[in-house]
Design a protein around this motif. Structure first.
Motif, PDB file in Angstrom:
ATOM      1  N   THR A 111      34.583  24.254  25.100  1.00 20.41           N
ATOM      2  CA  THR A 111      34.043  22.976  25.594  1.00 20.41           C
ATOM      3  C   THR A 111      34.699  22.530  26.894  1.00 20.41           C
ATOM      4  O   THR A 111      34.071  21.816  27.685  1.00 20.41           O
ATOM      5  CB  THR A 111      34.227  21.891  24.525  1.00 20.41           C
ATOM      6  N   ASN A 112      35.950  22.903  27.131  1.00 18.21           N
ATOM      7  CA  ASN A 112      36.617  22.489  28.368  1.00 18.21           C
ATOM      8  C   ASN A 112      35.947  23.057  29.611  1.00 18.21           C
ATOM      9  O   ASN A 112      36.012  22.463  30.691  1.00 18.21           O
ATOM     10  CB  ASN A 112      38.090  22.922  28.355  1.00 18.21           C
ATOM     11  N   THR A 113      35.322  24.211  29.465  1.00 17.82           N
ATOM     12  CA  THR A 113      34.651  24.846  30.606  1.00 17.82           C
ATOM     13  C   THR A 113      33.147  24.988  30.346  1.00 17.82           C
ATOM     14  O   THR A 113      32.521  25.971  30.724  1.00 17.82           O
ATOM     15  CB  THR A 113      35.286  26.215  30.909  1.00 17.82           C
ATOM     16  N   TYR A 114      32.588  24.006  29.625  1.00 12.67           N
ATOM     17  CA  TYR A 114      31.133  23.829  29.499  1.00 12.67           C
ATOM     18  C   TYR A 114      30.420  24.995  28.828  1.00 12.67           C
ATOM     19  O   TYR A 114      29.330  25.403  29.240  1.00 12.67           O
ATOM     20  CB  TYR A 114      30.513  23.559  30.871  1.00 12.67           C
ATOM     21  N   GLY A 115      31.023  25.552  27.787  1.00 11.87           N
ATOM     22  CA  GLY A 115      30.332  26.544  26.969  1.00 11.87           C
ATOM     23  C   GLY A 115      30.457  27.974  27.452  1.00 11.87           C
ATOM     24  O   GLY A 115      29.720  28.848  26.970  1.00 11.87           O
ATOM     25  N   SER A 116      31.356  28.253  28.355  1.00 10.79           N
ATOM     26  CA  SER A 116      31.602  29.633  28.796  1.00 10.79           C
ATOM     27  C   SER A 116      33.085  29.820  29.078  1.00 10.79           C
ATOM     28  O   SER A 116      33.779  28.871  29.463  1.00 10.79           O
ATOM     29  CB  SER A 116      30.798  29.969  30.063  1.00 10.79           C
ATOM     30  N   ARG A 117      33.552  31.032  28.890  1.00  9.45           N
ATOM     31  CA  ARG A 117      34.915  31.374  29.240  1.00  9.45           C
ATOM     32  C   ARG A 117      34.880  32.161  30.561  1.00  9.45           C
ATOM     33  O   ARG A 117      34.162  33.160  30.668  1.00  9.45           O
ATOM     34  CB  ARG A 117      35.575  32.213  28.134  1.00  9.45           C
ATOM     35  N   TYR A 118      35.650  31.699  31.544  1.00 10.02           N
ATOM     36  CA  TYR A 118      35.674  32.330  32.858  1.00 10.02           C
ATOM     37  C   TYR A 118      36.966  33.139  32.960  1.00 10.02           C
ATOM     38  O   TYR A 118      38.055  32.583  33.029  1.00 10.02           O
ATOM     39  CB  TYR A 118      35.556  31.272  33.954  1.00 10.02           C
ATOM     40  N   ILE A 119      36.804  34.466  32.947  1.00 14.32           N
ATOM     41  CA  ILE A 119      37.918  35.374  32.732  1.00 14.32           C
ATOM     42  C   ILE A 119      38.409  35.943  34.065  1.00 14.32           C
ATOM     43  O   ILE A 119      37.611  36.404  34.897  1.00 14.32           O
ATOM     44  CB  ILE A 119      37.494  36.500  31.777  1.00 14.32           C
ATOM     45  N   PHE A 120      39.722  35.910  34.228  1.00  9.29           N
ATOM     46  CA  PHE A 120      40.371  36.425  35.429  1.00  9.29           C
ATOM     47  C   PHE A 120      41.505  37.361  35.010  1.00  9.29           C
ATOM     48  O   PHE A 120      41.863  37.446  33.834  1.00  9.29           O
ATOM     49  CB  PHE A 120      40.933  35.271  36.271  1.00  9.29           C
ATOM     50  N   ALA A 121      42.075  38.047  35.992  1.00  5.13           N
ATOM     51  CA  ALA A 121      43.216  38.930  35.726  1.00  5.13           C
ATOM     52  C   ALA A 121      44.000  39.111  37.014  1.00  5.13           C
ATOM     53  O   ALA A 121      43.523  38.803  38.114  1.00  5.13           O
ATOM     54  CB  ALA A 121      42.751  40.282  35.193  1.00  5.13           C
ATOM     55  N   ARG A 122      45.200  39.599  36.871  1.00  3.54           N
ATOM     56  CA  ARG A 122      46.006  39.982  38.035  1.00  3.54           C
ATOM     57  C   ARG A 122      45.535  41.348  38.506  1.00  3.54           C
ATOM     58  O   ARG A 122      45.459  42.299  37.717  1.00  3.54           O
ATOM     59  CB  ARG A 122      47.482  40.041  37.652  1.00  3.54           C
ATOM     60  N   LEU A 123      45.210  41.465  39.780  1.00  2.00           N
ATOM     61  CA  LEU A 123      44.730  42.723  40.343  1.00  2.00           C
ATOM     62  C   LEU A 123      45.730  43.250  41.361  1.00  2.00           C
ATOM     63  O   LEU A 123      46.071  42.554  42.330  1.00  2.00           O
ATOM     64  CB  LEU A 123      43.369  42.540  41.011  1.00  2.00           C
ATOM     65  N   GLU A 124      46.207  44.459  41.122  1.00  2.00           N
ATOM     66  CA  GLU A 124      47.017  45.160  42.122  1.00  2.00           C
ATOM     67  C   GLU A 124      46.159  46.270  42.715  1.00  2.00           C
ATOM     68  O   GLU A 124      45.704  47.164  42.001  1.00  2.00           O
ATOM     69  CB  GLU A 124      48.282  45.746  41.505  1.00  2.00           C
ATOM     70  N   GLN A 125      45.937  46.187  44.016  1.00  6.53           N
ATOM     71  CA  GLN A 125      45.049  47.133  44.682  1.00  6.53           C
ATOM     72  C   GLN A 125      45.784  47.840  45.817  1.00  6.53           C
ATOM     73  O   GLN A 125      46.458  47.212  46.630  1.00  6.53           O
ATOM     74  CB  GLN A 125      43.817  46.412  45.238  1.00  6.53           C
ATOM     75  N   GLN A 126      45.667  49.164  45.837  1.00  5.69           N
ATOM     76  CA  GLN A 126      46.207  49.973  46.918  1.00  5.69           C
ATOM     77  C   GLN A 126      45.061  50.725  47.576  1.00  5.69           C
ATOM     78  O   GLN A 126      44.180  51.252  46.885  1.00  5.69           O
ATOM     79  CB  GLN A 126      47.255  50.956  46.386  1.00  5.69           C
ATOM     80  N   GLU A 127      45.087  50.758  48.893  1.00  6.70           N
ATOM     81  CA  GLU A 127      43.951  51.336  49.612  1.00  6.70           C
ATOM     82  C   GLU A 127      44.435  52.137  50.809  1.00  6.70           C
ATOM     83  O   GLU A 127      45.315  51.694  51.564  1.00  6.70           O
ATOM     84  CB  GLU A 127      43.005  50.231  50.061  1.00  6.70           C
TER      85      GLU A 127
ATOM     86  N   LEU B 258      38.245  57.330  52.306  1.00  9.50           N
ATOM     87  CA  LEU B 258      38.644  56.029  51.764  1.00  9.50           C
ATOM     88  C   LEU B 258      39.052  56.214  50.312  1.00  9.50           C
ATOM     89  O   LEU B 258      38.314  56.799  49.519  1.00  9.50           O
ATOM     90  CB  LEU B 258      37.496  55.017  51.848  1.00  9.50           C
ATOM     91  N   ILE B 259      40.251  55.724  49.989  1.00  6.48           N
ATOM     92  CA  ILE B 259      40.736  55.716  48.607  1.00  6.48           C
ATOM     93  C   ILE B 259      41.113  54.280  48.266  1.00  6.48           C
ATOM     94  O   ILE B 259      41.936  53.675  48.953  1.00  6.48           O
ATOM     95  CB  ILE B 259      41.967  56.625  48.421  1.00  6.48           C
ATOM     96  N   SER B 260      40.513  53.729  47.223  1.00  2.00           N
ATOM     97  CA  SER B 260      40.796  52.356  46.802  1.00  2.00           C
ATOM     98  C   SER B 260      41.034  52.351  45.299  1.00  2.00           C
ATOM     99  O   SER B 260      40.147  52.736  44.522  1.00  2.00           O
ATOM    100  CB  SER B 260      39.630  51.427  47.161  1.00  2.00           C
ATOM    101  N   VAL B 261      42.247  51.936  44.894  1.00  2.00           N
ATOM    102  CA  VAL B 261      42.650  51.976  43.486  1.00  2.00           C
ATOM    103  C   VAL B 261      43.060  50.574  43.051  1.00  2.00           C
ATOM    104  O   VAL B 261      43.858  49.914  43.729  1.00  2.00           O
ATOM    105  CB  VAL B 261      43.816  52.956  43.269  1.00  2.00           C
ATOM    106  N   GLY B 262      42.501  50.120  41.939  1.00  2.00           N
ATOM    107  CA  GLY B 262      42.815  48.788  41.429  1.00  2.00           C
ATOM    108  C   GLY B 262      43.218  48.823  39.967  1.00  2.00           C
ATOM    109  O   GLY B 262      42.601  49.527  39.158  1.00  2.00           O
ATOM    110  N   THR B 263      44.265  48.066  39.638  1.00  2.00           N
ATOM    111  CA  THR B 263      44.758  47.975  38.263  1.00  2.00           C
ATOM    112  C   THR B 263      44.784  46.510  37.847  1.00  2.00           C
ATOM    113  O   THR B 263      45.389  45.673  38.533  1.00  2.00           O
ATOM    114  CB  THR B 263      46.176  48.558  38.144  1.00  2.00           C
ATOM    115  N   TYR B 264      44.126  46.188  36.721  1.00  2.00           N
ATOM    116  CA  TYR B 264      44.025  44.818  36.216  1.00  2.00           C
ATOM    117  C   TYR B 264      44.994  44.611  35.059  1.00  2.00           C
ATOM    118  O   TYR B 264      45.030  45.420  34.123  1.00  2.00           O
ATOM    119  CB  TYR B 264      42.599  44.520  35.742  1.00  2.00           C
TER     120      TYR B 264
ATOM    121  N   TYR C  38      47.111  55.480  41.089  1.00  2.00           N
ATOM    122  CA  TYR C  38      47.118  55.900  42.492  1.00  2.00           C
ATOM    123  C   TYR C  38      48.129  57.006  42.711  1.00  2.00           C
ATOM    124  O   TYR C  38      49.304  56.875  42.365  1.00  2.00           O
ATOM    125  CB  TYR C  38      47.457  54.712  43.388  1.00  2.00           C
ATOM    126  N   ASN C  39      47.660  58.127  43.240  1.00  2.00           N
ATOM    127  CA  ASN C  39      48.521  59.231  43.642  1.00  2.00           C
ATOM    128  C   ASN C  39      47.884  59.840  44.885  1.00  2.00           C
ATOM    129  O   ASN C  39      46.848  60.497  44.806  1.00  2.00           O
ATOM    130  CB  ASN C  39      48.649  60.262  42.521  1.00  2.00           C
TER     131      ASN C  39
END
Length: 274
Positions: free
Chosen positions: A88-104, A128-134, A244-245
């Motif tokens: 109810t605090n966010t009007y009937g939906s959960r808005y999900i986030f995370a910490r993202l570490e990205q190397q490119e 191009l190499i793009s690696v992300g970890t959540y 990432y390697n």
């Protein structure tokens, strides 16, 4: 924009700066290097290193190499929204986030060769190499703020990562409505013993590798009339998500069988009715 159409969310202040130095561009060998970086008050940061080397062995040939490497940490990166009437605090939906570490890593290797005023070659390769970890999954706590309920820490919530594939029923009231869980998925209960139903979040880690090659041969076969021969090759590879390697990733990108070749010929004829 942070909640992708959901309630407003506050962002934190950030600071950014950059510097670039280069040798004399009139010389046969030109070297440039730069760095840019920034930091947000939430704890996220970005740092990037860019280089450029250009070699001009003659007035008709130029070879350049421009590698770039960056590391970026975002404290609250959007993952997804989940409908939940109990949120109810966010009007009937959960808005999900995370910490993202990205190397490119990216680069551009370019060759310009003019054989004559009527014949020239341009070629370049762009890997191009793009690696992300959540990690540190969480949900927006209150609209208009930069506060979160951290899963597994706040509000009695729990989070567990699946280590194998299986079928699960999250809602006992709808036992026929089961969900397929894959290894690596996250099973989250946003309020623990509360009325909310657990839900699945797919593992958003990624390792995206792309290679683009282009070569264009230009021939002016008659005054004002030109023919172009074009070869384009593109490839991609997505193995080892979140890991990432550099040596391994470059090797997989070069050796990947998943590529496409396109050959084109373009002819332009200058027609002068006079």
């Amino acid at each position: 924009r942070a909640t992708r159409g959901g309630p407003l969310m506050k962002t934190t202040n950030g600071y950014f700066g950059n510097v670039w130095v280069s040798t004399d561009s009139r010389q046969d060998i030109v070297i440039g290097a730069g760095m840019n970086g920034g930091r947000s008050e939430s704890g996220g940061f970005r740092v990037s290193f860019d280089q450029n080397i250009e070699w001009k062995p003659s007035s008709s040939v130029s070879v350049s190499l421009s590698p770039s490497f960056s590391r970026d940490i975002t404290i609250a990166q959007w993952v997804r929204a989940k409908n939940d009437p109990t949120a109810t605090n966010t009007y009937g939906s959960r808005y999900i986030f995370a910490r993202l570490e990205q190397q490119e890593f990216s680069s551009s290797i370019r060759v310009d060769w003019t054989f004559s005023p009527k014949l020239s070659l341009q070629a370049y390769i762009q890997p191009l190499i793009s690696v992300g970890t959540y990690t540190n999954f969480k949900e927006l706590k209150q609209p208009g703020t930069y506060t979160f309920n951290n899963y597994g820490v706040d509000n009695g919530s729990t989070i567990q990562q699946a280590d194998h594939d299986y079928q699960v029923v999250f809602d006992p009231a709808n036992p026929a409505d089961s969900t397929q869980i894959q290894a690596g998925d996250y099973i989250i209960d946003g309020d623990g013993a509360g009325p909310g139903v657990p839900f699945r979040v797919g593992n958003p880690n990624f390792n995206s590798k792309f290679l683009q090659f282009n070569a264009v041969l230009r021939w002016e076969y008659m005054p004002g009339s030109t023919m172009y021969f074009v070869w384009t090759r593109s490839g991609s590879n997505f193995n080892n998500a979140g890991n990432y390697n550099f040596g391994r990733d470059i090797g997989e990108l070069i050796s990947t069988p998943d590529h496409n070749d396109v050959f084109l010929i373009k002819i332009a004829y200058w027609w002068n009715p006079q």
